[in-house]
Design an enzyme around this catalytic site. Structure first.
Site, mmCIF file in Angstrom:
data_model
loop_
_atom_site.group_PDB
_atom_site.id
_atom_site.type_symbol
_atom_site.label_atom_id
_atom_site.label_comp_id
_atom_site.label_asym_id
_atom_site.label_seq_id
_atom_site.Cartn_x
_atom_site.Cartn_y
_atom_site.Cartn_z
ATOM 1 N N CYS A 1 -5.900 29.039 9.152
ATOM 2 C CA CYS A 1 -6.003 28.584 10.532
ATOM 3 C C CYS A 1 -6.227 27.043 10.361
ATOM 4 O O CYS A 1 -5.612 26.444 11.386
ATOM 5 C CB CYS A 1 -7.550 29.255 11.063
ATOM 6 S SG CYS A 1 -7.381 30.884 11.311
ATOM 7 N N HIS A 2 -6.553 26.627 9.520
ATOM 8 C CA HIS A 2 -6.917 25.309 9.095
ATOM 9 C C HIS A 2 -5.661 24.370 8.970
ATOM 10 O O HIS A 2 -5.111 23.583 9.604
ATOM 11 C CB HIS A 2 -7.809 24.996 8.114
ATOM 12 C CG HIS A 2 -8.092 23.676 7.620
ATOM 13 N ND1 HIS A 2 -9.168 23.030 7.712
ATOM 14 C CD2 HIS A 2 -7.265 22.640 6.886
ATOM 15 C CE1 HIS A 2 -9.044 21.578 7.200
ATOM 16 N NE2 HIS A 2 -8.004 21.394 6.870
#
Length: 184
Positions: free
Chosen positions: A70-71
């Site tokens: 997600c980062h």
């Protein structure tokens, strides 16, 4: 009763239950009320779909900004956003608290708006991305045109994979160009 979809999302060999119906191109985009921390007044405010009326919206939906995929994904959208037309709004949506999102944005130099669905599962249910077992959102990308219609929806099954950036960008650019032609 909300529909539960089995084995449409997974991580490794763990299958997850997704709550809600998948949205399809041509359908009306469900309204939402999501929170964000305004760094100017340090207060939490609510954002709705109508707040960006007339714009094309690209929603990057992630499990949590603290997770590695997600980062990376959200950082990649930030890099891609500089080449989006001015009438396209990019949002990243997660269940993270607004303060945690703002802290992450500040640390990572991410400028596009993050929106928090932490208060309610409604966004997850309405967009068909609520992961029941995790109480997080399934990785997905939505492009919503200026008429509040879904023009692109990608539900990423493997939560360890990133979405198809190129197709979403092309659809957003096309919707933005159509929007400009209609206005001209």
């Amino acid at each position: 009763m909300l529909r539960e979809r089995y084995e449409e999302a997974y991580e490794g060999d763990a299958f997850l239950t997704v709550v809600g119906e998948k949205l399809l191109p041509g359908e009306a985009a469900p309204d939402f009320a999501l929170d964000y921390l305004d760094l100017v007044d340090s207060a939490v405010h609510s954002a709705r779909l109508a707040d960006s009326a007339g714009m094309v919206r690209l929603l990057n939906v992630v499990n949590s900004l603290d997770l590695p995929v997600c980062h990376m994904e959200t950082r990649h959208w930030e890099e891609l956003s500089v080449n989006l037309p001015s009438n396209v709004c990019l949002y990243t949506v997660s269940m993270d608290l607004p303060h945690a999102q703002a802290r992450w944005q500040s640390a990572e130099g991410v400028l596009h708006q993050t929106l928090s669905a932490h208060r309610s599962e409604q966004f997850g249910q309405d967009y068909g991305v609520l992961l029941k077992e995790w109480r997080l959102l399934q990785r997905a990308v939505f492009v919503i045109d200026r008429h509040d219609r879904i023009v692109y929806a990608e539900y990423v099954a493997d939560q360890m994979h990133e979405p198809n950036y190129q197709t979403a960008i092309e659809v957003a650019r096309s919707a933005a160009a159509q929007s400009q032609q209609t206005i001209s």
